[in-house]
Each structure stands twice: as structure tokens, then as C-alpha cells.
Design a protein around this motif. Structure first.
Motif, PDB file in Angstrom:
ATOM      1  N   THR A  28      49.638  59.483  30.868  1.00 53.31           N
ATOM      2  CA  THR A  28      48.388  60.239  30.826  1.00 53.31           C
ATOM      3  C   THR A  28      47.669  60.287  32.171  1.00 53.31           C
ATOM      4  O   THR A  28      46.744  61.074  32.334  1.00 53.31           O
ATOM      5  N   ASP A  62      38.570  50.066  28.723  1.00 53.16           N
ATOM      6  CA  ASP A  62      39.551  50.409  29.752  1.00 53.16           C
ATOM      7  C   ASP A  62      39.913  49.173  30.554  1.00 53.16           C
ATOM      8  O   ASP A  62      39.076  48.307  30.797  1.00 53.16           O
ATOM      9  N   ALA A  86      44.707  52.559  31.184  1.00 55.94           N
ATOM     10  CA  ALA A  86      45.129  52.054  29.881  1.00 55.94           C
ATOM     11  C   ALA A  86      43.908  51.432  29.217  1.00 55.94           C
ATOM     12  O   ALA A  86      43.009  50.924  29.887  1.00 55.94           O
ATOM     13  N   THR A 145      42.372  49.427  25.364  1.00 56.09           N
ATOM     14  CA  THR A 145      42.564  48.863  24.034  1.00 56.09           C
ATOM     15  C   THR A 145      41.199  48.483  23.483  1.00 56.09           C
ATOM     16  O   THR A 145      40.314  48.072  24.226  1.00 56.09           O
ATOM     17  N   LEU A 161      49.426  48.609  22.679  1.00 56.13           N
ATOM     18  CA  LEU A 161      47.974  48.747  22.619  1.00 56.13           C
ATOM     19  C   LEU A 161      47.457  49.034  21.221  1.00 56.13           C
ATOM     20  O   LEU A 161      46.406  49.627  21.045  1.00 56.13           O
ATOM     21  N   ASP A 204      48.075  54.239  32.736  1.00 50.22           N
ATOM     22  CA  ASP A 204      49.128  54.701  31.837  1.00 50.22           C
ATOM     23  C   ASP A 204      49.761  55.914  32.512  1.00 50.22           C
ATOM     24  O   ASP A 204      49.106  56.945  32.675  1.00 50.22           O
ATOM     25  N   ALA A 248      49.815  44.378  33.018  1.00 55.12           N
ATOM     26  CA  ALA A 248      50.758  45.501  33.131  1.00 55.12           C
ATOM     27  C   ALA A 248      52.182  45.048  32.840  1.00 55.12           C
ATOM     28  O   ALA A 248      52.940  45.751  32.168  1.00 55.12           O
ATOM     29  N   ASP A 263      54.547  49.222  20.448  1.00 57.14           N
ATOM     30  CA  ASP A 263      53.368  49.850  21.042  1.00 57.14           C
ATOM     31  C   ASP A 263      52.427  48.731  21.446  1.00 57.14           C
ATOM     32  O   ASP A 263      51.890  48.039  20.587  1.00 57.14           O
ATOM     33  N   ARG A 320      55.879  52.327  32.397  1.00 55.87           N
ATOM     34  CA  ARG A 320      54.829  53.087  31.713  1.00 55.87           C
ATOM     35  C   ARG A 320      53.458  52.757  32.295  1.00 55.87           C
ATOM     36  O   ARG A 320      52.588  53.610  32.395  1.00 55.87           O
ATOM     37  N   TYR A 321      53.266  51.505  32.666  1.00 56.44           N
ATOM     38  CA  TYR A 321      51.963  51.057  33.171  1.00 56.44           C
ATOM     39  C   TYR A 321      52.093  50.588  34.613  1.00 56.44           C
ATOM     40  O   TYR A 321      52.981  49.818  34.937  1.00 56.44           O
ATOM     41  N   LEU A 330      52.455  44.708  29.092  1.00 57.70           N
ATOM     42  CA  LEU A 330      52.471  46.028  28.460  1.00 57.70           C
ATOM     43  C   LEU A 330      53.832  46.691  28.628  1.00 57.70           C
ATOM     44  O   LEU A 330      54.387  47.248  27.674  1.00 57.70           O
ATOM     45  N   ASN A 331      54.384  46.644  29.843  1.00 58.87           N
ATOM     46  CA  ASN A 331      55.691  47.252  30.090  1.00 58.87           C
ATOM     47  C   ASN A 331      56.802  46.533  29.324  1.00 58.87           C
ATOM     48  O   ASN A 331      57.741  47.175  28.845  1.00 58.87           O
TER      49      ASN A 331
END
Length: 69
Positions: free
Chosen positions: A31, A41, A35, A37, A68, A28, A54, A66, A13-14, A57-58
Motif C-alpha cells: 500500500t 500506525d 503498517a 494494527t 496484523l 507496508d 518488521a 496475517d 512485505r514490510y 511481520l515479514n
């Protein structure tokens, strides 16, 4: 081996990408935007920090959380 693209759920995803000014950004892939939060950025990072964030996050996404929030 096939020429078919991998399903998007198999991709991270990241991703980490180098910015134009040398800093690193966490993108991300859903999008195609950085990314973020708490309104900040993930841009202008060191390569190691970007890779570490990253990865976390993944991992969160893979565990169904989730990352973030």
C-alpha cells in the motif's frame, strides 16, 4: 545477471524507513502506507524496534499468517 525486476513476492512485505523527524516507520510495501494494527500506525519508532517488528511481520507473512489481525 539480468536487468529484470524481482517479482514482488520475493520482496519483503514490510520495510523500515526513516521519517522526516528522525523516527522510524514500518511501511507496508503493498500500500506504500505505514503498517498499522489496532488503529495505531507503526511510526515514530526507534530503529531497533522498527527493525524487530518488521522482521516479525515479514516472518508471519512468509509463514502464511496475517500478522496484523
Amino acid at each position: 545477471m539480468t536487468d529484470e525486476p524481482c517479482p514482488s513476492e520475493d520482496l519483503p512485505r514490510y520495510e523500515v524507513r526513516q521519517g522526516r523527524r528522525g523516527g522510524w516507520t514500518i511501511i507496508d510495501t503493498l500500500t506504500s502506507l505505514p503498517a498499522a494494527t489496532n488503529g495505531r500506525d507503526f511510526v515514530g519508532l526507534s530503529k531497533k524496534d522498527a527493525e524487530d517488528i518488521a522482521r516479525e511481520l515479514n516472518l508471519s507473512v512468509a509463514q502464511g499468517r496475517d500478522p496484523l489481525i
